[in-house]
Design a protein around this motif. Structure first.
Motif, PDB file in Angstrom:
ATOM      1  N   TYR A  74      26.399  32.497 -41.453  1.00  9.59           N
ATOM      2  CA  TYR A  74      27.789  32.276 -40.999  1.00  9.59           C
ATOM      3  C   TYR A  74      28.433  33.520 -40.412  1.00  9.59           C
ATOM      4  CZ  TYR A  74      26.928  28.178 -43.757  1.00  9.59           C
ATOM      5  OH  TYR A  74      26.348  27.058 -44.270  1.00  9.59           O
ATOM      6  N   LEU A  90      30.134  28.746 -36.860  1.00 12.91           N
ATOM      7  CA  LEU A  90      30.746  27.673 -37.661  1.00 12.91           C
ATOM      8  C   LEU A  90      30.030  26.333 -37.478  1.00 12.91           C
ATOM      9  CD1 LEU A  90      34.462  28.667 -37.007  1.00 12.91           C
ATOM     10  CD2 LEU A  90      33.037  29.247 -38.976  1.00 12.91           C
ATOM     11  N   TRP A  93      30.488  22.848 -39.671  1.00 19.02           N
ATOM     12  CA  TRP A  93      31.748  22.793 -40.418  1.00 19.02           C
ATOM     13  C   TRP A  93      32.752  21.877 -39.733  1.00 19.02           C
ATOM     14  CZ3 TRP A  93      31.620  24.211 -45.200  1.00 19.02           C
ATOM     15  CH2 TRP A  93      30.671  25.168 -45.592  1.00 19.02           C
ATOM     16  N   LEU A 103      36.159  30.948 -43.437  1.00 20.50           N
ATOM     17  CA  LEU A 103      35.035  31.803 -43.047  1.00 20.50           C
ATOM     18  C   LEU A 103      35.464  32.807 -41.979  1.00 20.50           C
ATOM     19  CD1 LEU A 103      32.228  29.093 -42.953  1.00 20.50           C
ATOM     20  CD2 LEU A 103      32.363  31.001 -44.557  1.00 20.50           C
TER      21      LEU A 103
END
Ligand code: ADP
Ligand code: MG
Length: 156
Positions: A74, A90, A93, A103
């Protein structure tokens, strides 16, 4: 309080025929954008987001082999010319914008000079107002394997 409206300034279009051309555009763009904080990358799998990030980092002076996709990590941090650059991915997600945003926040905590975000659409409503968007897509009008269209817009 109403969120501050961001204004789109410079909008640029490019067409590339190879990963090298895409990386060269990314490296050139860095000369204008390196001080601007967050670069959000949009586009489907294989569109060229990681390739563009590699071009950015190489443009800033990082050796090519050092850049890997952080899909399973990530966040990947790089030190380039004494400056911290965060590379955030990402992917997957898309149904959890809040986690994607967390994040990104985590990556921003160490105040990187520059943050490059792949799959930025997964931030949903948390997309930062001040940012540069890089939208990559296969060029349907030309060779599907190697032709891409790239649109770059900065919001200040
Ligand atoms: P993403 O991160 O968007 O999933 P990648 O950058 O990992 O995409 O992969 C893009 C793939 O497409 C790479 O294998 C790259 O070599 C290839 N490719 C072919 N032509 C181009 C081009 N014009 N620009 C960027 N990548 C290209
Ligand atoms: Mg990628």
């Amino acid at each position: 309080m109403k969120p501050k409206k961001s204004k789109a300034s410079a909008k640029k279009h490019f067409k590339t025929k190879s990963p090298e051309e895409t990386k060269q555009i990314a490296a050139d763009i860095m000369k204008e954008l390196s001080h601007k904080g967050i670069v959000c990358l949009f586009g489907t799998l294989g569109a060229g987001k990681t390739t563009f990030v590699k071009g950015c980092l190489e443009g800033l002076g990082l050796a090519a082999h050092a850049v890997k996709s952080p899909t399973y990590a990530y966040i990947r941090e790089h030190e380039v010319g004494g400056k911290r650059v965060a590379h955030v991915d990402l992917y997957r997600w898309e149904r959890n914008h809040a986690v994607a945003s967390a994040l990104l926040q985590q990556a921003m905590e160490r105040e990187p000079h520059l943050t490059l975000v792949e799959w930025a659409e997964n931030l949903g409503p948390y997309l930062p107002a001040q940012r540069t968007d890089v939208k990559l897509a296969h060029d349907a009008m030309r060779d599907g394997e190697s032709a891409r269209v790239i649109e770059i817009v900065t919001y200040e």
